[in-house]
Each structure stands twice: as C-alpha cells, then as structure tokens.
Design a protein around this motif. Sequence first.
Motif, PDB file in Angstrom:
ATOM      1  N   ALA A  15       0.830  -1.211   0.000  1.00  0.00           N
ATOM      2  CA  ALA A  15       0.000   0.000   0.000  1.00  0.00           C
ATOM      3  C   ALA A  15       0.862   1.257   0.000  1.00  0.00           C
ATOM      4  CB  ALA A  15      -0.949  -0.013   1.197  1.00  0.00           C
ATOM      5  N   LEU A  18       2.531   2.382  -3.289  1.00  0.00           N
ATOM      6  CA  LEU A  18       1.745   3.086  -4.302  1.00  0.00           C
ATOM      7  C   LEU A  18       2.082   4.573  -4.313  1.00  0.00           C
ATOM      8  CD1 LEU A  18      -1.698   1.313  -3.770  1.00  0.00           C
ATOM      9  CD2 LEU A  18      -0.087   0.975  -5.662  1.00  0.00           C
ATOM     10  N   THR A  62       1.363  -4.724 -10.853  1.00  0.00           N
ATOM     11  CA  THR A  62      -0.040  -5.011 -10.513  1.00  0.00           C
ATOM     12  C   THR A  62      -0.344  -4.762  -9.042  1.00  0.00           C
ATOM     13  OG1 THR A  62       0.438  -7.371 -10.097  1.00  0.00           O
ATOM     14  CG2 THR A  62      -0.199  -6.753 -12.349  1.00  0.00           C
ATOM     15  N   ARG A  63       0.555  -4.124  -8.325  1.00  0.00           N
ATOM     16  CA  ARG A  63       0.401  -3.983  -6.879  1.00  0.00           C
ATOM     17  C   ARG A  63      -0.834  -3.193  -6.473  1.00  0.00           C
ATOM     18  NH1 ARG A  63       3.763  -0.040  -8.556  1.00  0.00           N
ATOM     19  NH2 ARG A  63       4.010   1.881  -7.356  1.00  0.00           N
ATOM     20  N   SER A  64      -1.338  -2.336  -7.348  1.00  0.00           N
ATOM     21  CA  SER A  64      -2.537  -1.564  -7.000  1.00  0.00           C
ATOM     22  C   SER A  64      -3.764  -2.467  -6.875  1.00  0.00           C
ATOM     23  CB  SER A  64      -2.797  -0.482  -8.043  1.00  0.00           C
ATOM     24  OG  SER A  64      -3.085  -1.067  -9.300  1.00  0.00           O
ATOM     25  N   ARG A  65      -3.699  -3.682  -7.425  1.00  0.00           N
ATOM     26  CA  ARG A  65      -4.823  -4.618  -7.338  1.00  0.00           C
ATOM     27  C   ARG A  65      -4.659  -5.610  -6.183  1.00  0.00           C
ATOM     28  NH1 ARG A  65      -3.993  -5.033 -13.217  1.00  0.00           N
ATOM     29  NH2 ARG A  65      -3.303  -7.184 -12.907  1.00  0.00           N
TER      30      ARG A  65
END
Length: 200
Positions: A15, A18, A62-65
Amino acid sequence: MNGSPGRPDDARVIADSLVRPDLFGELYHRHAAAIHRYAARRLGADAAEDITADTFLTAFRTRSRYDVTRSNAQPWLYGIAANLIGKQRRAEVRSLRALARTGHDPIADTWTDRVDSRVTAQAAQAALAGALAALSVGDRHVLLLVAWADLNYQEVAEALSIPVGTVRSRLNRARRKVRVALGGVDPRLVYDFPEMVRSG
C-alpha cells in the motif's frame, strides 16, 4: 519475516509503495530467496533468475490490485511465479522427462543433503519425475506449491485463485498418481516431499 514488531506487514508495504515506489524493494528483500528456490526446483537455476525477476516486476506493476486484507504477500507472489513457470511448461516437462530417463537431477542434488537414503532417492527420482511430467499443469502447481513452497491449502487457493476444495481435489489426485508411480517408496526420500504423505 512478515510484519514483525516495528516492521509493517506485506500489505502495508504494498500500500505504501503506491505512493513511494522505492518501498516495494522491501517485499523483494523479504521473499525473493524463497521465490528463487521454488523456481529453481521447477526450472533450474538459470531460469530461476528470470522467473524471480519477472515475478517481482509483475507484482510491482499489478500492486494496486493487491488485496490489502491479506497481510502476507507470499501466496500472491508464488501464484505469479507459478503462472510464469506455467508459460514455460514445455521446458519443465522436458526437464522432468529427461530426469525420468536418466534418474539424475543436479538441481535437486544442490538443494538436498542425502546420506543414508541417497541410493533409494536416486532410484526413485526417475519415477517421480515421470509422474510429475504426467500431471496436468494445475495438479503440478498445487502439489509443488504445497511440497516445495510449504503453502497451506488456503494459501495455495489464494496463489492460484481457485477454491480450497479444488486445491484439495487436485492435491489428492496428484498425491495418488505420485504414490503409484513411486511403487511404495517413501515420497519424503525424494525431492523433499514431506506434505505428500500427510492426509488431506
């Protein structure tokens, strides 16, 4: 390793990354060695470097998902690695079939220290490799995530985005096929398969 006192858990690292992308390096620091070991067992040391790098690159992109309700990102990372390995399925099956023919696996020899059981294990490796090559890719992913990545059923389900019931059925089917292929040899003597003899 994940979320010890004074250290944020994986979900918090993701988190926070981001906003500050450089923080994502902490996730690599925590989990890269385990992902590399798993990939090396599946495809060999050379391919493991690429799989590990691509796993973390994909994770970063893809860390935002990422589902931040899951404090431990390791199953997610193993899932990404398994998908990347799946794209190299032909190479893995070719390697397993070669092992089935020769009975010698230099990759496994670098990861296990066999003394008394070495002869028995080497004899059984060929049968095990043949059994692994014959498994469907889904069954092989489940079996090896349990046996080599030491994930529990829920973590495998998260890693592969499948229901826990599917994990259980795939694992039972794979265990049954491997036991038959080994003809009674204890699977724990071959490839470090401690989970294969536990009941599901």
